[in-house]
Design a protein around this motif. Structure first.
Motif, PDB file in Angstrom:
ATOM      1  N   ASN A   4      36.235  41.538  38.274  1.00 51.87           N
ATOM      2  CA  ASN A   4      35.180  42.302  39.030  1.00 51.87           C
ATOM      3  C   ASN A   4      34.986  41.244  40.212  1.00 51.87           C
ATOM      4  O   ASN A   4      35.613  40.272  40.564  1.00 51.87           O
ATOM      5  N   GLN A   5      34.093  41.425  41.144  1.00 54.04           N
ATOM      6  CA  GLN A   5      33.780  40.678  42.485  1.00 54.04           C
ATOM      7  C   GLN A   5      33.439  39.431  42.325  1.00 54.04           C
ATOM      8  O   GLN A   5      33.749  38.582  42.857  1.00 54.04           O
ATOM      9  N   ASN A   6      32.636  39.252  41.015  1.00 51.71           N
ATOM     10  CA  ASN A   6      32.296  37.831  40.809  1.00 51.71           C
ATOM     11  C   ASN A   6      33.443  36.905  40.276  1.00 51.71           C
ATOM     12  O   ASN A   6      33.014  35.797  40.174  1.00 51.71           O
TER      13      ASN A   6
END
Length: 101
Positions: A4-6
């Motif tokens: 994901n984005q993290n």
């Protein structure tokens, strides 16, 4: 699994979830791809191959519906009844004969 984005990797909610592709499980995909393979081997024109692809998608859809509507182990039970598959162990002696109901 995708990041994901993290940067964390997302996994399924349940560990025992079967791998899926396009909301179909692998065994349903195998049914659809087998029709594609037969079409490529047998046919030599685009129309016949596309008919086999359509038949594969239809067969996969009906197989998925039949699998979802039955209890777990239904298809293995059919294989046992037809004698195409042998059970690993025999049932206990008190379960060999249906006596009730």
């Amino acid at each position: 699994m995708a990041k994901n984005q993290n940067g964390y990797v997302e996994i399924n909610k349940y560990i025992d979830t079967k791998p899926m592709f396009g909301n179909w499980e692998v065994d349903v995909i195998i049914v659809a791809i087998s029709f594609l393979a037969i079409g490529v081997i047998v046919a030599n024109d685009f129309l016949t191959i596309s008919i086999f692809i359509a038949l594969g998608l239809i067969a996969g859809t009906y197989y998925n519906k039949a699998k979802q509507s039955r209890v777990k182990g239904f298809f293995f039970h059919l294989l046992y009844m037809l004698g195409l598959r042998q059970s690993k162990t025999l049932p206990p002696s008190y379960m060999r004969y249906f006596l009730g109901a």
